[in-house]
Design an enzyme around this catalytic site. Sequence first.
Site, mmCIF file in Angstrom:
data_model
loop_
_atom_site.group_PDB
_atom_site.id
_atom_site.type_symbol
_atom_site.label_atom_id
_atom_site.label_comp_id
_atom_site.label_asym_id
_atom_site.label_seq_id
_atom_site.Cartn_x
_atom_site.Cartn_y
_atom_site.Cartn_z
ATOM 1 N N SER A 24 1.040 -1.120 0.114
ATOM 2 C CA SER A 24 -0.022 0.115 -0.078
ATOM 3 C C SER A 24 0.876 1.155 -0.008
ATOM 4 O O SER A 24 2.105 1.355 0.474
ATOM 5 C CB SER A 24 -0.897 0.002 1.314
ATOM 6 O OG SER A 24 -1.582 1.177 1.494
ATOM 7 N N TYR A 49 -1.346 -0.859 10.787
ATOM 8 C CA TYR A 49 -1.763 -1.207 9.251
ATOM 9 C C TYR A 49 -0.592 -0.581 8.308
ATOM 10 O O TYR A 49 -0.134 -1.468 7.583
ATOM 11 C CB TYR A 49 -3.136 -0.310 8.807
ATOM 12 C CG TYR A 49 -3.336 -0.605 7.322
ATOM 13 C CD1 TYR A 49 -3.598 -2.038 6.665
ATOM 14 C CD2 TYR A 49 -3.202 0.259 6.449
ATOM 15 C CE1 TYR A 49 -3.888 -1.992 5.437
ATOM 16 C CE2 TYR A 49 -3.434 0.276 5.084
ATOM 17 C CZ TYR A 49 -3.608 -1.064 4.485
ATOM 18 O OH TYR A 49 -3.904 -1.233 3.168
#
Length: 250
Positions: A136, A149
């Site tokens: 990501s 995350y």
Amino acid sequence: MTGTVFITGATAGIGAAAARRFAGAGWKVIATGRRAARLEALVAELGADTVHPALFDMRDEAAIDRAIAALPAGFRDVDVLINNAGLALGTAPAQVSDLGQWRQMIDTNVTGLVTITHRLLPLLIERRGAILNLSSVAATYPYGGGNVYGGTKAFVRQFSLGLRSDLHGTGVRVTSIEPGMVETEFTTVRTGGNQAASDAFYKGAHPMTGEDIAETLFWVATQPKHLNFNSIELMPVTQSFAGFQVARDA
């Protein structure tokens, strides 16, 4: 070029879109996920000769082993592994976050990913295959509430580079795919099922879609085997890099 692709987290979003993209091009697809009904629907849509469903939770090592051992003859020669399964939980700053959510993200996004990769590496080396890991932009650009995350996705990026180094000379290609805003169930899950919050997050932003990322995955997987893409970072045009934060005295 066709072959067999192993896609984790294929019951929604990017994973489901990737299953459809590869199947549509004549590939065999091993689709994994936790939701049996969604896997069954994918098989019904794409055909049992094309899709083999593998039902397990990424945190269950024994279930992963059973699923890999149970692959039928037509699906055993895995050419491409797409490590897509993962999740973000919570938007709170670290000091008030839920430790259980942190552990679930680590167990899924990191431990589960490396377990499946480790299990399939001998076959991928034998097949001179490819590993496509979904990282990501959060691996590179921190933001408030991203804490664990972002940390898990930074691990995925660095793990991809480490794999590439270790697999030097084997012919196995490794790519870290690093998307920005993609409209999937990601935000609904992150907000504990708050669809209104998810809708507000994406409203007017023209985010990328699961199909956009699936197309990128397919493109990377089907490029000539002498090419390796170490990492690919992509965002919608409406998204760019966050500015620095400054805390000022009152």
